[in-house]
Scaffold this motif. Sequence first.
Motif: not given
Length: 151
Positions: A25-26, A134-142, A144-145, A147-151
Motif C-alpha cells: 500500500y505504501a 487486517g482488512t484493506t481499511q485497517d491497512v489504509e488507516q494504520i 495514515q496513523k 505517518r502522523t507519528y513521524l516528525n
Amino acid sequence: MKDIHIIYISISGNTRAFIQKLTKYAHEQQQNDAKLPKIISQEVHLQTTPHEITEPFFAFVPTYLEGGNGIDNGDVEILTEPLREFLRFNQNAQACLGIVGSGNRNFNHQYCLTAKQYAQEFQVPLIADFELRGTTQDVEQIYQKLRTYLN
Ligand SMILES: Cc1cc2nc3c(=O)[nH]c(=O)nc-3n(C[C@H](O)[C@H](O)[C@H](O)COP(=O)(O)O)c2cc1C
C-alpha cells in the motif's frame, strides 16, 4: 519525508501478511507522491539476537497468552517474548514510537493484551490494533496513523 520503520514478530504468519499488505500500500501511495514514506520492516524470530536500533521504529505484536481470561488471570505472554526482549535491549525502547497490536476479538478481555502490556512497560503509545491479517481499511488507516507519528 522519513520512512516508516517497523519491527514485528509473527508466529503463524498473520502479522507478516499484514506488513506485506502495508508495504504494498505504501509503495502504491509513493507512486503518486514520491514524498510519502515507504515501509522498511524487520522480522524478529525466536533465534534473533537483540541488537540496537537507532532509527525510530514502530513495533507490531500479535497476542499469544497462556490460557485464562485476561481479567484475574491469563495475562502471561507466550511465544512473542523475543520482541519484548528486543525492546528491552539497551536503549531500543526509547527509539520506539509506538505499538500496534493484533489479535482475535474472540479472546474478549485478552484481545491485544500483549500490545497493551508493551505500551505500559515501555511507556509508548498504543497506536492501533487489527484482527488477524487486517482488512484493506485497517491497512489504509494504520498507514495514515503511523505517518502522523513521524516528525
Ligand atoms: C494459542 C493461541 C493463543 C492466542 N491468544 C490470543 C489472545 O490471548 N488474545 C488475542 O487477541 N488473540 C489471541 N490469539 C490470536 C492471535 O493473536 C492471532 O491469530 C494473530 O493474528 C496471530 O498473529 P501471527 O499469525 O502473526 O502470529 C491466539 C492465537 C493462538 C493460536
